[in-house]
Design an enzyme around this catalytic site. Structure first.
Site, short mmCIF file in Angstrom:
data_model
loop_
_atom_site.label_atom_id
_atom_site.label_comp_id
_atom_site.label_asym_id
_atom_site.label_seq_id
_atom_site.Cartn_x
_atom_site.Cartn_y
_atom_site.Cartn_z
N LYS A 155 2.56 -6.49 -14.85
CA LYS A 155 3.10 -7.84 -14.74
C LYS A 155 3.91 -7.96 -13.46
O LYS A 155 4.74 -7.11 -13.16
CB LYS A 155 3.98 -8.17 -15.94
CG LYS A 155 4.58 -9.57 -15.91
CD LYS A 155 5.47 -9.80 -17.12
CE LYS A 155 6.06 -11.21 -17.09
NZ LYS A 155 6.97 -11.44 -15.97
N ASP A 185 15.11 8.34 -9.75
CA ASP A 185 14.79 7.81 -8.42
C ASP A 185 15.08 6.31 -8.37
O ASP A 185 14.27 5.53 -7.87
CB ASP A 185 13.34 8.08 -8.07
CG ASP A 185 13.06 7.95 -6.57
OD1 ASP A 185 14.03 8.09 -5.78
OD2 ASP A 185 11.91 7.71 -6.19
N LEU A 186 16.26 5.91 -8.83
CA LEU A 186 16.56 4.49 -9.01
C LEU A 186 17.19 3.88 -7.76
O LEU A 186 18.28 3.32 -7.81
CB LEU A 186 17.47 4.30 -10.23
CG LEU A 186 17.50 2.89 -10.84
CD1 LEU A 186 16.13 2.50 -11.34
CD2 LEU A 186 18.52 2.83 -11.96
N LEU A 207 17.03 0.96 -4.66
CA LEU A 207 16.88 -0.49 -4.81
C LEU A 207 15.42 -0.93 -4.78
O LEU A 207 15.08 -1.99 -5.32
CB LEU A 207 17.67 -1.22 -3.72
CG LEU A 207 19.18 -0.98 -3.68
CD1 LEU A 207 19.86 -1.97 -2.73
CD2 LEU A 207 19.80 -1.07 -5.06
N GLU A 236 0.84 -1.20 0.00
CA GLU A 236 0.00 0.00 0.00
C GLU A 236 0.87 1.23 0.00
O GLU A 236 2.09 1.18 0.18
CB GLU A 236 -0.90 0.01 1.23
CG GLU A 236 -0.14 0.10 2.53
CD GLU A 236 -1.04 0.07 3.75
OE1 GLU A 236 -0.60 0.56 4.80
OE2 GLU A 236 -2.17 -0.46 3.67
N ALA A 289 6.84 -8.84 -11.29
CA ALA A 289 8.24 -8.90 -11.75
C ALA A 289 9.22 -9.28 -10.65
O ALA A 289 10.42 -9.05 -10.79
CB ALA A 289 8.64 -7.55 -12.37
#
Length: 566
Positions: free
Chosen positions: A377, A418-419, A421, A256, A379
Site C-alpha cells: 500500500k 534500521d529506523l 527517517l 530503484e 503510504a
C-alpha cells in the site's frame, strides 16, 4: 623503504588532503590542468543510489625519474560498479516535487599509495608475495577474512616487517545502507542442551548462497515451495499476463535499488474491486545467473524472510491482543516468470531519461527469469522529505512510532534495527484518531492530521512460531566504521547493546533508534510554521522526551510511561 620520485610528490602536493574520488570531482586538480578528459559523474536522484560512476587514475611510472608526467603516463580506469557502495539519498515514494538530491558519498576503503589490490585468495598474509606498484588507487578492500591482497611489479626487500590493514572511518550522509546485507538467519528457539542446539535445523543465507547446518540438501526446492505458498500459487505466473497494462492505471517508476525496481500505480477497480487502489510494486529478480545492478540476484532463501516478516507485521492490523496499522500493508505477493513487460520498460526508460537510472536496463532479462513482486500500500513520503505543519504534528507522529514498535515487541519480539527517517513514511489523513490495541487494552491517539507507517525490515529481528529471523551483522565491519551522522553511531550502539550477538532479543535497540528519530525531529525535519506558540510548546515536550528516552528498556516500557499504562 619505498621511495617515490620528486615529480610524483609534486603531483600529489596540492591535493594531498583529498582522496582520489575528490580529485576526480575537483576541476582545479593537476589532472584538469593536463587536459585529461574525465568521465561525466552523474548526480544521483534515486531512492537507493550508489556510486556507479566511480573510477580511479592509474599513473604509470616514467622511464626517467626526472621527466615530467605526460598525458600518456595517465589513464582512466573505470572502477567495477559491483564493488562501489555509497550512502543513498533519502527515499522518496511519490510526490509532485523533484526527488531529493544528494552528494555522492562513496563507501570504500582507501588503499595506501603504491599498492595494487587483486582478489586472489591466500592462506596466510605472511606468505603472500608483496610488490610495489606506483599508482593512485580508489579501490574496495574485500572484507572477507579469507581473502588478502597479492601485489605485483617490484618486490619489497624486507618481508619480515609486519603488514597491517588500515580501516579508516567513513564519513557519510544519513540514509539507507545500499550494500546488500543477505545474512538472514532462521534458527529454532529451544531450551535443550548445547549439543541439541548445534544440531537444530537452521539455514544461513550469506554471500548469495544457502549454507546448511544439518540435513537440508533439498532446502532450495523447499524455499521455492514456501515462496509459492505465500503467493497462493502452484507455479510462477507469466509476467506479461499477471501485470497487463490494462489492469494498472497511472503507472510510473518512483525509485530503484540494487534489489530491483519500484513502480507506483492504481489498480483498475473494475478488474479487482477488493484491492487497494494506490499501490507500490516492488519487483525483485530471483535465482538468475546474470549479475544485475552490480550484484548477484537474490535466491528463494533470501526473499522468503522478507516476505514472511512483511506479512506478519502487516497482520498486526487485525490482531486481537496487540494491533496496529503502523507497519506497511502488503496486499499481495506474486512469483512471475518471463521478460520485463514492454509498458514497464517504457516507464523505466522515461525515468532514466528524466532522472538517470543506476540500474541495468531490464531488457537484459530473458524468458526464464523469475521475479518476486511485492504489492504494498502506498503510504506517503518519507519523514526526511515530509513537511510538518508544526512540532505538534511531529510529536503525535512520534507517539504513533513508539506504539507501533511497542505492539511489535509484545507480539513478535520485534526489533527494527534500521529506523532512519527513510524507513518512516508519513501521509496526511482526515481521520482524527489512530486506534490500536496494546496488551489487550484499546488505545486511541490524536492523529493531528498525519498517519505514520514503518517500512523495510532488512535488518529487523522477529520471533515467529518459535523461529527467530534476524540479519547477522557481526561480520559487516564497513557498517560500523561509518561516521558523519548520528545514524552511524546508532549502529555501533546496537552492536554494544547486543554484544554482537544479533540473534538475541534486546528491545533496547528500539529505544536507541527512537532517540535518533527524536534528535532528527528536533534538528532535521521540515516545518511550515515555526514561530507559533504551539510549535514552541511542543518543541519543549519533544526535548523532555529526548532527555528521558534512554532511561527506558523498550518501546513497551516507554509506551507504558507515556500513556499511563500498568
Amino acid at each position: 623503504m619505498l621511495s617515490i620520485s620528486k615529480t610524483k610528490m609534486d603531483f600529489l602536493e596540492e591535493g594531498r588532503w583529498k582522496d582520489p574520488f575528490d580529485e576526480l570531482l575537483d576541476s582545479r586538480t593537476k589532472l584538469s590542468k593536463m587536459n585529461i578528459v574525465k568521465q561525466n559523474v552523474r548526480v544521483t536522484y534515486n531512492i537507493d543510489s550508489s556510486v556507479e560512476n566511480s573510477s580511479y587514475i592509474e599513473i604509470k611510472e616514467p622511464n626517467h625519474k626526472n621527466e615530467p608526467l605526460t598525458l600518456e603516463d595517465c589513464s582512466i580506469k573505470v572502477y567495477c560498479p559491483s564493488d562501489s557502495i555509497s550512502t543513498p539519498c533519502d527515499k522518496r515514494l511519490g510526490g509532485t516535487t523533484g526527488l531529493f538530491e544528494t552528494d555522492l558519498s562513496p563507501i570504500t576503503r582507501l588503499k595506501l599509495e603504491g599498492v595494487e589490490d587483486s582478489r586472489d585468495k591466500c592462506a596466510d598474509t605472511n606468505e603472500a608475495d608483496l610488490y610495489v606498484n606506483v599508482e593512485i588507487l580508489f579501490q574496495n578492500i574485500n572484507s572477507s577474512p579469507k581473502k588478502c591482497s597479492n601485489f605485483g611489479k617490484k618486490r619489497l626487500s624486507n618481508l619480515n616487517k609486519m603488514v597491517t590493514a588500515v580501516h579508516p572511518s567513513i564519513s557519510l550522509n544519513p540514509g539507507k545502507w545500499r550494500k546488500s546485507l543477505n545474512n538472514f538467519i532462521r534458527s529454532k528457539i529451544t531450551e535443550t542442551n548445547f549439543t541439541k542446539k548445534v544440531e537444530r535445523r537452521s539455514s544461513i543465507c550469506q554471500d548469495r548462497k544457502s549454507l546448511v547446518l544439518k540435513g537440508e540438501h533439498k532446502f532450495e526446492n523447499k524455499y521455492e515451495e514456501d515462496v509459492l505458498k505465500y503467493c497462493h500459487q502452484c507455479t510462477p505466473l507469466p509476467f506479461n499476463t499477471a501485470y497487463e497494462q490494462h489492469k494498472l492505471l497511472n503507472t510510473k517508476k518512483i525509485g530503484e535499488g540494487a534489489y530491483g525496481e519500484v513502480f507506483r500505480c492504481s489498480r483498475n477497480q473494475e478488474v479487482l474491486k477488493d484491492h487497494i487502489s494506490d499501490i507500490v510494486l516492488k519487483i525483485i529478480p530471483l535465482e538468475g545467473s546474470t549479475v544485475i545492478n552490480g550484484e548477484k540476484q537474490k535466491t528463494f532463501s533470501q526473499i522468503l524472510p522478507e516476505i514472511i516478516i512483511t506479512k506478519k507485521m502487516c497482520s498486526l492490523r487485525t490482531s486481537k491482543t496487540n494491533s496496529t496499522n503502523g507497519f506497511v500493508s502488503i496486499q499481495k505477493v506474486s512469483l512471475v516468470k518471463g521478460r520485463y513487460p514492454p509498458h514497464f520498460i517504457k516507464l523505466w526508460e522515461k525515468y532514466d531519461n528524466e532522472k538517470g537510472s543506476e540500474n541495468d536496463h531490464p531488457e537484459l532479462f530473458g524468458d526464464n527469469q523469475l521475479f518476486a513482486v511485492l504489492e504494498l500500500k502506498f503510504a506517503g513520503s518519507d519523514m526526511a522529505n515530509f513537511k510538518f505543519l508544526n512540532s505538534e504534528q511531529s510529536y503525535y507522529a512520534l507517539q504513533q512510532i513508539i506504539l507501533a514498535l511497542a505492539v511489535g515487541e509484545e507480539e513478535y519480539q520485534f526489533e527494527h534495527r534500521d529506523l532512519h527517517l527513510g524507513n518512516i513514511l508519513i501521509e496526511y489523513t482526515n481521520k482524527k484518531h489512530i486506534v490500536c490495541t496494546f496488551k489487550s487494552s484499546n488505545l486511541t491517539l490524536l492523529s493531528k492530521g498525519v498517519n505514520v507507517t514503518i517500512i523495510d525490515y532488512t535488518l529487523s529481528r522477529v520471533t515467529i512460531n518459535d523461529c527467530c529471523y534476524f540479519n547477522d551483522l557481526s561480520r559487516d565491519e564497513e557498517l560500523f566504521q561509518a561516521t558523519g551522522d548520528y545514524q552511524y553511531d546508532v549502529y555501533r550502539m546496537m552492536r554494544n547493546e547486543l554484544k554482537n550477538n544479533w540473534s538475541s532479543f534486546s528491545p533496547k535497540t528500539n529505544i536507541i533508534w527512537l532517540s535518533y528519530v527524536i534528535v532528527k525531529v528536533l534538528d532535521s525535519v521540515k516545518y511550515k510554521s515555526i514561530n507559533t506558540k504551539v510549535h514552541r510548546m511542543y518543541i519543549d515536550k519533544i526535548k523532555e522526551l529526548k532527555n528521558i528516552i534512554m532511561t527506558f528498556e523498550s518501546a513497551s516500557h516507554c509506551a507504558n510511561y507515556l500513556f499511563n499504562l500498568n
